[in-house]
Design a protein around this motif. Sequence first.
Motif, short mmCIF file in Angstrom:
data_model
loop_
_atom_site.label_atom_id
_atom_site.label_comp_id
_atom_site.label_asym_id
_atom_site.label_seq_id
_atom_site.Cartn_x
_atom_site.Cartn_y
_atom_site.Cartn_z
N THR A 78 23.29 -53.27 49.94
CA THR A 78 23.70 -52.04 49.29
C THR A 78 22.51 -51.11 49.13
O THR A 78 22.58 -49.91 49.42
N LEU A 82 22.03 -47.48 51.07
CA LEU A 82 21.78 -46.27 50.31
C LEU A 82 20.46 -45.63 50.72
O LEU A 82 20.37 -44.41 50.92
N ASP A 85 20.87 -43.91 54.07
CA ASP A 85 21.58 -42.64 53.95
C ASP A 85 20.65 -41.54 53.44
O ASP A 85 20.69 -40.39 53.92
N LEU A 105 27.75 -42.02 45.31
CA LEU A 105 27.29 -43.29 44.77
C LEU A 105 28.41 -44.31 44.66
O LEU A 105 28.24 -45.48 45.01
N HIS A 108 29.27 -46.30 47.71
CA HIS A 108 28.39 -47.44 47.97
C HIS A 108 28.72 -48.61 47.04
O HIS A 108 28.66 -49.78 47.45
N ILE A 160 21.50 -49.84 43.42
CA ILE A 160 21.52 -48.38 43.52
C ILE A 160 20.18 -47.81 43.07
O ILE A 160 19.62 -46.90 43.71
N TYR A 250 19.61 -40.65 40.16
CA TYR A 250 20.42 -39.88 41.10
C TYR A 250 20.35 -38.38 40.79
O TYR A 250 20.20 -37.56 41.70
#
Length: 255
Positions: A78, A82, A85, A105, A108, A160, A250
């Motif tokens: 994961t 991320l 990307d 988000l 994912h 994340i 983020y």
Amino acid sequence: MSTHFAADTATLTGRSMRHIFRSPDTIITTAVTPIALMLLFVYVFGGALQQSTGTENYVNYLLPGILLIAIASGIAYTAFRLFTDMQSGIFERFHSMPIARSSVLWAHVLTSLTANAITLAIIFGVGFLMGFRTGASVGAWLAVIGILMLFTLALTWLAIIAGLNAKTVDGASAFSYPLIFLPFISSAFVPTDTMPAPVQWFADNQPVTSIVNTIQALFAEQPVGNDIWIALAWCVGILVVAYVFAIISYRKKVS
């Protein structure tokens, strides 16, 4: 707005899942190591370890810990997806489009939950072939699945954070290594009371032990005691803290 968010998340999740299905080696790789460990510990070390666990079927004792190792391995991908990307510029392209920003988000996150669920199903299947048996009720099975998915969700939000803040592709996935080793210092392979006092203290007070104990008890149709509440507290606590820090990271990235 909620409909807009749901539709955008579904579309982006479909995109991520297509990448996985076109290259299923991700799921295969995630499942291979835990299965190899299960084969090793059952067929090589199982005879000796079974005596310390007091069980007639060591794979029944071992399987919950193997499942957690698989989850810890799976969420590394994961972070990798991320990070990839972000480096490819696809994030900027998505943000220039009229879509809900948080859906990027959550796509994912849902991909992680789905991919890990497939991996866990594969490992359960191998476990049954190796002799895993349980008389657990439907309710107990649902509780096990719920705990595994909550644990996956909590670790996914940690992934994340790693994916958003890593400087290199190796750094994006390296955070998962300590998580993979946590089950080895827990009740996943042997009871903690067989360990030296300092190691036992650590094993008894880290999240994996309470989760493993809960799943073992549910499969063995035994009372779960306080372990289930400790396990849930760990999972929810990790999830809340990781989610908050992930959202903060983020917003800094997209501001």
